[in-house]
Design an enzyme around this catalytic site. Structure first.
Site, short mmCIF file in Angstrom:
data_model
loop_
_atom_site.label_atom_id
_atom_site.label_comp_id
_atom_site.label_asym_id
_atom_site.label_seq_id
_atom_site.Cartn_x
_atom_site.Cartn_y
_atom_site.Cartn_z
N ARG A 269 31.12 -56.08 60.75
CA ARG A 269 31.62 -55.09 61.38
C ARG A 269 31.69 -54.04 61.71
O ARG A 269 31.56 -52.93 62.96
CB ARG A 269 33.23 -55.33 61.14
N GLU A 361 47.13 -57.21 53.54
CA GLU A 361 46.39 -55.68 53.50
C GLU A 361 47.00 -54.91 53.14
O GLU A 361 46.53 -53.73 53.34
CB GLU A 361 46.64 -55.49 55.73
N SER A 376 41.03 -61.71 55.91
CA SER A 376 42.45 -61.25 55.61
C SER A 376 43.11 -62.72 55.43
O SER A 376 44.31 -62.26 54.40
CB SER A 376 42.53 -60.05 56.79
N LEU A 377 43.75 -63.11 56.40
CA LEU A 377 44.27 -64.51 56.93
C LEU A 377 44.47 -65.59 55.25
O LEU A 377 44.97 -65.75 55.10
CB LEU A 377 44.18 -65.78 57.28
#
Ligand SMILES: Cc1cc2nc3c(=O)[nH]c(=O)nc-3n(C[C@H](O)[C@H](O)[C@H](O)COP(=O)(O)OP(=O)(O)OC[C@H]3O[C@@H](n4cnc5c(N)ncnc54)[C@H](O)[C@@H]3O)c2cc1C
Length: 397
Positions: A269, A361, A376-377
């Site tokens: 990213r 988070e 993240s999930l």
């Protein structure tokens, strides 16, 4: 219900991590309260579209997954946390299935996509509303338990007591043997302060991290904020929308004003976001009709069948705004998206303060300074479960 209340475990926040922690603590035999800032449904987790990583592919393994996390983090992640994350990924997916999540399937197996920074196809999806499906299932499990929900009850203060913690949440004064902080990141507030766009929910303001820091909890990488490479840039009602990274997994590529590919569209990213910033800086970007910087995401290269199975929500939203992404490229530019760092935790999600846990988070280390999408999930489920179990045990002394 107002006044002074006492529980074994108090969970702060009703995103995927808070719900996973609350469900698990309750199933471990603890009395549990879940206090959250707005409605139970309000969170970033429900907005997640792309998917959740787990190494189900025949050529994949938790070790390969861990190696991808390590590389994407530029070797800054906490390896012990990464091992837990990738090692428990398959178990977390099966747990979600037991709660009713139906992942999209293909030829009898899971439909797996390759996301940015991944060396294998590893991203499970529920169409392109994965976060919505996961939070709905977790919320239903929580609401059918004996736990106490306290919506519209933001945490404003927390202090240690002889037997645990005392918290002020809205009108409630709460005592708990252990507390799980699951209040998410701060990118909404950060974007407002910078005058930028963000993908985040208005509740993502970070005051709970501040409360923990003031108590003396340690944090790491708090300065490392992540831009989502593909924020929507046009039309106005799609500005700040996170165009699912699965568009690129299914063939969309980034183009400059000359129609040239200028970066590996499936890179990590931070690399993809930086490449877009640089391309625009060099004068090779395009401008949206309202004068914003952008590049093009050529979504016309996504096969129609893939788009219909894996991107139906995104297609519906753009088409409702008068643009068909399968017929024309769309404008995109990076937007503030995720807080990579956070409170330091151990493998049981305990912070550096005894009896104070953190997951999701708000916690740091699992992704180092650069998170891969879809982790993240996963982190919410894996460490939410660990936090809930450990907090229940801790509260029993
Ligand atoms: C648009 C979008 C798309 C995404 N897509 C993906 C994806 O495809 N895959 C992936 O893995 N990740 C994705 N992410 C990231 C991921 O969804 C989030 O990082 C993750 O779900 C965070 O979960 P959480 O439980 O930690 O926090 P959240 O879901 O943000 O929940 C935090 C909760 O805490 C509450 N809260 C905040 N402050 C307080 C307070 N003071 N007192 C009480 N409660 C408080 C909030 O109201 C909320 O209920 C996406 C994020 C966004 C925004």
């Amino acid at each position: 219900m107002t006044g002074r209340l006492s529980f074994d475990v108090l969970v702060i926040g009703s995103g995927a991590s808070g719900l996973a922690a609350a469900v698990t603590a309750e199933r471990s035999g603890a009395t549990v309260a879940l206090a959250t800032k707005g409605a139970l449904q309000s969170c970033n987790s429900a907005k997640a579209q792309g998917g959740i990583q787990a190494s189900f592919g025949p050529d994949d393994s938790p070790e390969t997954h861990a190696e991808d996390v390590w590389k994407s983090s530029h070797e800054t992640a906490d390896r012990a946390l990464v091992e837990v994350l990738t090692g428990e990924a398959q178990g977390a997916i099966h747990w979600l299935e037991e709660l009713g999540v139906e992942f999209t399937r293909d030829n009898g197996g899971y439909r797996l996509a390759r996301c940015g920074g991944a060396s294998r196809k590893r991203l499970l999806q529920v169409g392109d509303r994965t976060g919505h499906a996961i939070t709905t299932a977790l919320r239903e499990a929580w609401e059918s338990s004996g736990g106490t929900s306290l919506p519209k009850s933001p945490l404003t203060s927390l202090e240690p007591t002889e037997n645990g913690w005392r918290a002020r949440c809205g009108d409630h004064e709460l005592e708990a043997g252990a507390v799980v902080l699951a209040a998410g990141g701060r990118c909404y507030r950060e974007a407002e302060e910078r005058g930028e766009l963000s993908t985040n929910h208005p509740g993502a303001t970070g005051e709970v991290t501040r409360i923990a820091l003031d108590l003396g909890a340690e944090a790491r990488d708090l300065d490392a904020l992540q831009y989502h490479p593909n924020g929507g840039a046009w039309p106005p009602n799609m500005q700040g929308y996170s165009i699912p990274e699965t568009t690129r997994a299914y063939g969309a590529v980034l183009l400059n004003k000359e129609g040239e590919e200028f970066t590996d569209s499936l890179g990590p990213r931070d690399a993809v976001s930086q490449a877009i910033f640089d391309e625009v800086e060099k004068g090779n970007g395009v401008e949206t009709p309202d004068g914003r910087p952008a590049v093009l995401l050529d979504t016309t290269r996504i096969p129609k069948d893939d788009a219909e199975v894996s991107l139906p929500y995104m297609l519906r939203r753009y088409r409702a705004a008068g643009i068909d992404p399968l017929a024309e490229p769309i404008y995109t530019y990076p937007v503030l998206h995720y807080q990579n760092g956070g409170l330091v935790i151990d493998t049981n999600a305990e912070t550096t303060l005894e009896g104070l846990f953190a997951c999701g988070e708000i916690a740091g280390g699992t992704h180092g300074r650069n998170r891969m999408m879809g982790n993240s999930l996963l982190e919410c489920c894996v460490f939410g479960r660990r936090a809930g179990k450990a907090a229940a045990e801790r509260s029993r002394g």
